[in-house]
Design a protein around this motif. Structure first.
Motif, mmCIF file in Angstrom:
data_model
loop_
_atom_site.group_PDB
_atom_site.id
_atom_site.type_symbol
_atom_site.label_atom_id
_atom_site.label_comp_id
_atom_site.label_asym_id
_atom_site.label_seq_id
_atom_site.Cartn_x
_atom_site.Cartn_y
_atom_site.Cartn_z
ATOM 1 N N ARG A 89 47.130 98.081 149.668
ATOM 2 C CA ARG A 89 47.315 99.227 150.551
ATOM 3 C C ARG A 89 46.962 98.808 151.989
ATOM 4 N NH1 ARG A 89 44.080 100.307 146.561
ATOM 5 N NH2 ARG A 89 42.216 101.221 147.456
ATOM 6 N N VAL A 90 47.645 99.420 152.941
ATOM 7 C CA VAL A 90 47.316 99.152 154.338
ATOM 8 C C VAL A 90 47.143 100.461 155.097
ATOM 9 C CG1 VAL A 90 48.531 96.927 154.453
ATOM 10 C CG2 VAL A 90 49.738 99.018 155.120
ATOM 11 N N ARG A 91 46.347 100.371 156.154
ATOM 12 C CA ARG A 91 46.234 101.459 157.114
ATOM 13 C C ARG A 91 46.572 100.840 158.453
ATOM 14 N NH1 ARG A 91 46.293 106.194 155.732
ATOM 15 N NH2 ARG A 91 44.273 106.613 154.818
ATOM 16 N N CYS A 92 47.555 101.394 159.153
ATOM 17 C CA CYS A 92 47.960 100.817 160.435
ATOM 18 C C CYS A 92 47.074 101.368 161.542
ATOM 19 C CB CYS A 92 49.428 101.120 160.710
ATOM 20 S SG CYS A 92 50.007 100.313 162.196
ATOM 21 N N ILE A 93 46.425 100.479 162.254
ATOM 22 C CA ILE A 93 45.508 100.879 163.323
ATOM 23 C C ILE A 93 46.269 101.059 164.631
ATOM 24 C CG2 ILE A 93 43.387 100.227 164.547
ATOM 25 C CD1 ILE A 93 43.183 100.603 161.451
ATOM 26 N N GLY A 94 47.324 100.301 164.809
ATOM 27 C CA GLY A 94 48.109 100.414 166.025
ATOM 28 C C GLY A 94 49.047 99.234 166.152
ATOM 29 N N ARG A 95 49.851 99.253 167.212
ATOM 30 C CA ARG A 95 50.747 98.148 167.500
ATOM 31 C C ARG A 95 49.967 97.110 168.293
ATOM 32 N NH1 ARG A 95 55.299 97.323 165.383
ATOM 33 N NH2 ARG A 95 56.313 96.716 167.325
ATOM 34 N N THR A 96 50.128 95.843 167.927
ATOM 35 C CA THR A 96 49.424 94.827 168.716
ATOM 36 C C THR A 96 49.950 94.846 170.155
ATOM 37 O OG1 THR A 96 50.951 93.163 167.885
ATOM 38 C CG2 THR A 96 48.824 93.277 166.820
ATOM 39 N N ASP A 97 51.181 95.346 170.352
ATOM 40 C CA ASP A 97 51.732 95.471 171.716
ATOM 41 C C ASP A 97 50.935 96.457 172.563
ATOM 42 O OD1 ASP A 97 53.623 93.930 170.561
ATOM 43 O OD2 ASP A 97 55.242 95.380 170.645
#
Ligand SMILES: [Zn+2]
Length: 439
Positions: A326-334
């Motif tokens: 499972r993943v939780r997206c923290i943000g775009r590295t951009d």
């Protein structure tokens, strides 16, 4: 569960299947992909045998979106990674790029079938089931999200497509057609709460029991999610994909502890350190940039594609029975900024500021003074006040202190009146470099 045999397969078994698929896919790339033949040969890997299996994948070069773009020619607008004949392609999606020129994503019939299968698993993980009604608010027609719409048919839902930009019509449909679920971007879901509050529409008491968010990071931040759940009176889960690899590859289950890899068997996931590009193990609690590769793609398969999504990984047992990570997206590295050596995601700033609701609205805008990633403190942040609230120095100070304690960064807080930060109907930008806004 849509596909229990696959979704509960022990992960080591899945890994063995994926390893075999990966080796076959490498053969296919050496055979058909001018792009990868050149790229791998240049990296000293003359054949699929030399490249090895999934265990050795960390030594292979990464693929960046701009490399694919650079390989496009008037004769081949898709790029040198195209592997099939024009007659094998059944659909071509466009992804919007920062440069304004779209990239094209071709699919064969089997590619499209796999996309829909993965997307259906991901969305079904939320608990929506056949026979229920779902309103969708994506203007997805030309974009890869369009394939997700086929996933709703696959699950057996009654799909009510409404598109973006007409909240009145959305609320009318919710009121009259009584759907059990709604699909929105998290920022649009938040906007709907404000819209309903202003007009006395009882969104909390509506028929919607599940809100499925996708299209941008943020739907997994605890405080932001709590706000969405309270405002909609519904359970919020999220889904995530990346245009070049597949739509809704990941989907969160009812345990609400991150998104499972619904595209298991079709896509292999790994992590890297975004700055050095070095592989990071997909272990429980690990964090890094998500890198994906196709395992049985035909039209334009990608190898170690950098998604620019920064995620946290969970591999511990999930009570739903699904065995994929499972993943939780923290943000775009951009979107990531580095303030005196500390990595800062604007979504994390929003999460910290959300603790000050109801004094603030929860909307923020990070306004870096310098172009680029590296910033000198203090980092300017506009924090929008709640409706009828007035700016006071104590509040600004409290927010600044909290950000310093939690994120270890120095900020300059400007409290701005309610309604002054832009609400987007679709995705909300959390960063605006000073030059963009003033120029
Ligand atoms: Zn689960």
């Amino acid at each position: 569960m849509l596909d229990p045999k696959v979704e509960t397969r022990p992960w080591p078994e899945q890994h063995a299947i994926d390893d075999a698929a990966y080796r076959t896919q490498l053969d296919y790339l050496f055979d058909r992909s001018a792009f990868y033949r050149a790229k791998l040969t240049e990296a000293g890997l003359a054949s699929a045998e030399v490249a090895g299996g999934l265990t050795e994948i960390g030594s292979l070069p990464l693929t960046d979106k701009c490399e694919l773009r650079a390989s496009c020619t008037p004769d081949n607008p898709i790029g040198a990674h195209l592997c099939c004949t024009p007659r094998e392609i059944v659909r071509i999606y466009s992804t919007s790029g920062t440069t304004g020129t779209p990239s094209y994503v071709p699919l064969t019939a089997s590619d499209l079938e796999n996309w829909v299968t993965a997307s259906a698993r991901s969305y079904a993980a939320s608990g929506i089931t056949a026979g229920q009604r779902i309103v969708t608010t994506y203007n997805a027609g030309p974009f890869v999200a369009g394939a997700a719409l086929a996933a709703f048919d696959r699950i057996g839902l009654c799909h009510i497509p409404l598109g973006t930009g007409n909240t009145e019509r959305l609320m009318l449909a919710i009121d009259r057609l009584r759907p059990e679920a709604a699909v929105l971007t998290p920022s649009y879901a938040a906007y709907c709460i404000e819209w309903a509050a202003e007009r006395g529409f009882d969104l909390r008491g509506s028929s919607v029991e599940r809100v499925l968010v996708a299209g941008e990071p943020g739907g997994g931040e605890p405080a932001f999610r709590a706000k969405l759940e309270a405002g909609w009176g519904a359970t919020v889960t999220e889904a995530m994909g990346i245009g070049d690899i597949g739509v809704s590859l990941w989907g969160e289950c009812e345990e609400q502890d991150g998104m499972h890899l619904g595209a298991r068997g079709f896509v292999h996931a790994e992590l890297i350190d975004p700055e050095t590009g070095v592989a990071v193990g997909m272990d429980d609690g690990a964090a890094g940039e998500l890198v994906l590769r196709h395992l049985q793609h035909r039209a334009a398969p990608l190898l170690r594609f950098r998604t620019r999504d920064h995620v946290h990984v969970r591999t511990s047992h999930c009570r739903c029975g699904r065995t994929s990570p499972r993943v939780r997206c923290i943000g775009r590295t951009d979107d990531m900024l580095i303030v005196r050596g500390v990595n800062v995601f604007p979504s994390a700033v929003r999460e910290v500021v959300s603790a000050f609701v109801p004094k603030v609205s929860g909307n923020i805008l990070v306004r870096p003074r310098a172009p680029g990633v590296k910033q000198e403190p203090p980092l300017p942040v506009n924090v929008e006040l709640a409706r009828d609230a007035t700016a006071d120095a104590t509040l600004a100070e409290a927010i600044r202190d909290r950000l310093r304690n939690v994120l270890v960064i120095q900020t300059h807080i400007d409290l701005v009146p309610w309604g002054s930060l832009r609400r987007s109907g679709y995705k909300s930008g959390l960063v605006e470099h000073a030059l963009e806004g003033d120029g």
